[in-house]
Design an enzyme around this catalytic site. Structure first.
Site, short mmCIF file in Angstrom:
data_model
loop_
_atom_site.label_atom_id
_atom_site.label_comp_id
_atom_site.label_asym_id
_atom_site.label_seq_id
_atom_site.Cartn_x
_atom_site.Cartn_y
_atom_site.Cartn_z
N HIS A 47 -29.67 -31.63 -69.07
CA HIS A 47 -30.91 -31.65 -69.82
C HIS A 47 -31.30 -33.04 -70.06
O HIS A 47 -32.54 -33.52 -70.52
CB HIS A 47 -30.76 -31.00 -71.46
N ARG B 30 -35.01 -22.53 -68.10
CA ARG B 30 -35.69 -21.27 -68.19
C ARG B 30 -37.15 -21.02 -67.45
O ARG B 30 -38.08 -21.89 -67.88
CB ARG B 30 -35.60 -20.70 -69.58
#
Length: 750
Positions: free
Chosen positions: A470, A440
């Site tokens: 991630h 993001r």
């Protein structure tokens, strides 16, 4: 070596103060704390650090700015989601039993208090800054001739040269409809009257974000500030909106201002991507353009704005009245970071230079030789991120290296990691980069770096359409003596040299065959969707991480029920997952002692009789951002113990991390690294009493009293070398500190 005292149980580090006993059934929604309110509590702790007199004054301003930036993102993502659900008539309840509308109402109450505290703290800091010869010149002083003629001439020149050409004053009437206001846009709104008649009009002046909000005036020599550096120059700022007001006649000649105000808009930025799109990159570029035009979520107006103008703005932006917040102070508190000047080091944290691990120096800077000799873990930011860069640069330049594989989630525009990958590809090595497009607010940067890598022949993979990658992972394959040896780096943080100076994270280097084989299997899963038939050591989400954690907790429950020691130590950024929280409640009821260091959101309610009375939760908020994830399980022994099962991870205990991302849970077996993670890092974090807060059963957070011998985890790690990084220095003299006694049941050598 520097050790931590064990004369007192670690569980006593933050003894719960007396509070009214709560009775909560194991199946009651009240056993969970609301996620959104817990986040606001965390940000309130950040605001409290802006009031902490232990911190230098400009660092307190930084904490206040960070709290405002955090709140902006919270509104643009989390509150936006609640508003969308409420508008859609969603009535499904959160784990704590609240509908979206109920959560939204509770968030508004708590956020209003937080916003009021930010303004109150800013007024206090303003006065302290003034006493330290740093001043934001008030608008009244500007309007009433509070500056010298020299200052006014300088401001006139600055305005005409740097501000006037960029401003776009906009009339608002039937021929000039209300314009689009970008996310985080700061705008002046005006009611103007013509001088020669009663004709009026309304207008807007968007303040460009490309121009600094706080304009620094030329210096004046001042007497030494109270408590400041002798001979320090007086630092003065003028706010951009006050400068524009001062020269309003240059923008609307022939008009006078009959009313004015300021507003700031936050839009929904959690856009929905076309995750099934055939071309992911094109889909993301389109979505990023949509983000700039997201739905208006939060409108902040200053109290001086006339009601007529307030209604105009709210109606034009289609913002419900309950989303209009009136501020009696500065809008855009995040901009206060511009006041942090480098030429007042007396008001900043003393500079800190991270140590480079002595272990690497012992091998002449040869990372591969040092890793072959023994696993090593590097503790950022106390130890330099340069060792990670050196590991990859060495791989790029080493003719014996045949392949490099790398995940990239967040990094910098001129990342040395990306440069090393480019060098490796240009040297003819097989280079694969797994680039996550959905980090993001870093999506655009990641698209750029992906194209740079592809241009030199790097095999760029975007991972899964439905899962974020991630995991922080590097794998280097090297030809040695007619065979191949693999080296792996597992991190808890991003490959980001800037955040590595302010985030506490761990970098684990190993050539252990079980771990490197698992790393290769995980890369194959990312690049080819090939689910590993087996993993030797590593658990990973979304396939095995959750079940592994449940199994580890169940083992501790079994030990407790068998009358053996049972304990769990946790360190993470967020504890939200309902299934794992219930599993910890089950462990507590069985007699397992649980200690958790949770920086931010915590939905677990600790210390409740019959539910969680053997669980303690604390949070550390200080100079560095706690970011590393560590999970330790006693394994039938009292913690800390050399028999404990210790893991580092990229995953917080949240549904998104466990079910919707690719994350890693990496076991630590090497005795020295094990001792560093458990006996040094975890113990010091649990014993910290200077920057710690404890979560009470009623969901309130209370600052831990420093005690007779205060312990600061950040100060300790800045002044004490790590166990696995000391190398030959381990055998040199050690200056005794209050935290240096040895544990009798562990002998550590390096």
């Amino acid at each position: 070596m520097n050790r931590i005292p064990h004369s007192q149980p670690v569980h006593d580090v933050a003894e719960a103060r007396q509070s009214p006993a709560l009775t909560i059934a194991p199946d009651s929604p009240e056993r969970f704390i609301n996620r959104e309110l817990s986040w606001l509590d965390f940000n309130h702790r950040v605001v409290e650090e802006a009031e902490n007199p232990r911190h230098p004054l400009l660092e307190r301003v930084r904490f206040l700015s960070i709290s405002a930036s955090n709140l902006d993102e919270f509104y643009s993502v989390r509150v936006a989601g609640l508003i969308g659900q409420a508008k859609a008539g969603v009535t499904a309840v959160s784990p704590d039993g609240l509908t979206p509308a109920q959560q939204l109402a509770a968030v508004h109450v708590r956020a209003q208090a937080l916003l009021a505290d930010q303004q109150r703290v800013w007024l206090d800091l303003c006065e302290l800054l003034r006493r330290s010869a740093i001043e934001v010149v008030e608008s009244r002083a500007l309007a009433n001739g509070g500056l010298s003629p020299e200052d006014m001439r300088w401001l006139d020149g600055w305005f005409m040269e740097r501000v006037f050409p960029v401003l776009s004053p906009l009339a608002v009437d039937p021929a000039h409809p209300f314009p689009f206001i970008p996310n985080m846009g700061l705008v002046m709104v005006l009611r103007l009257m013509r001088d020669q008649d009663s004709h009026g009009m309304r207008a807007l002046i968007p303040l460009p974000s490309q121009i600094e909000r706080f304009i620094r005036l030329p210096p004046l020599t001042a007497a030494p500030p109270q408590g400041g550096a002798a001979g320090a120059a007086r630092v003065r700022f003028v706010m951009l909106e006050d400068l524009v007001s001062l020269f309003m006649d240059r923008l609307f000649h022939g008009f006078r201002v009959a009313g004015q105000g300021m507003f700031r808009l936050i839009r929904d930025t959690d856009v929905e991507f076309e995750e099934e799109a055939e071309d992911l990159v094109r889909s993301y570029e389109t979505a990023l353009k949509r983000r700039r035009r997201g739905v208006a979520i939060h409108l902040a107006v200053n109290a001086a704005m006339p009601e007529e103008l307030r209604d105009l703005v709210a109606d034009a932006l289609d913002v419900p009245r309950e989303e209009v917040f009136v501020h009696r102070g500065i809008l855009g508190v995040a901009d206060l970071r511009q006041l942090i000047v480098d030429d007042r080091p007396d008001l900043l944290f003393p500079p800190y230079t991270p140590r480079f691990p002595e272990r690497i120096r012992d091998f002449g800077g040869d990372c591969f030789a040092a890793i072959r000799a023994k696993d090593i873990i590097v503790h950022h930011p106390f130890e330099s991120f340069d060792v990670v860069v050196q590991f990859l640069r060495q791989a790029a330049l080493d003719p014996n290296v045949v392949a490099v594989k790398q995940t990239l989630y967040r990094t910098t525009r001129d990342s040395p990691i990306v440069k090393a990958l480019i060098e490796a590809a240009e040297a003819g090595k097989s280079v694969t980069a797994v680039v996550e497009l959905r980090a993001r607010f870093d999506e655009e940067a990641n698209i750029r770096l992906a194209r740079s890598l592809e241009a030199v022949g790097v095999q760029v993979v975007y991972g899964f359409a439905e899962l974020k990658t991630h995991a922080k992972l590097s794998l280097v394959v090297r030809r040695e003596g007619g065979a191949m040896r693999s080296y792996a780096h597992f991190g808890t943080g991003n490959y980001h040299p800037i955040t590595a100076r302010i985030y506490t994270d761990l970098s684990f280097f190993t050539c252990d065959p079980d771990l490197t084989r698992d790393a290769a299997r995980l890369f194959n899963y990312l690049t080819g969707y090939a689910k590993p038939a087996k993993m030797d050591a590593i658990a990973f989400s979304p396939l095995t991480l959750r079940s592994t954690l449940v199994e580890l907790i169940d083992r501790e429950i079994g030990f407790a029920r068998a009358g053996q020691p049972a304990g769990i130590w946790l360190k993470m950024n967020a504890l939200v997952d309902a299934q794992l929280i219930d599993k910890l409640y089950e462990a507590s009821c069985a007699g397992v002692r649980v200690m958790a260091v949770v920086r931010g959101i915590c939905c677990l309610r600790p210390g409740v009789p019959g539910l969680s009375e053997s669980i303690r939760v604390k949070s550390i908020v200080g100079r560095f951002l706690e970011h590393s994830r560590i999970y330790a399980f006693g394994n039938g022994h009292s913690l800390p113990s050399r028999h404990a099962r210790v893991y580092i991870s990229t995953a917080d205990w949240m549904v998104r991390n466990l079910d919707w991302r690719v994350e890693t849970l990496v076991p630590i077996h090497n005795p020295t690294v094990h001792a560093q993670v458990l006996d040094q890092i975890m113990v010091v974090n649990l014993k910290d009493s200077v920057q710690s807060w404890e979560l009470m059963p009623d969901s309130n957070w209370r600052r831990v009293p420093p005690g007779r011998k205060p312990v600061s985890a950040h100060d300790y790690f800045m002044t004490n070398p790590s166990l696995s990084g000391r190398g030959s220095a381990l055998h040199g003299p050690v200056v005794p500190t209050p935290l240096t006694p040895r544990r009798p049941d562990r002998v550590l050598q390096d």
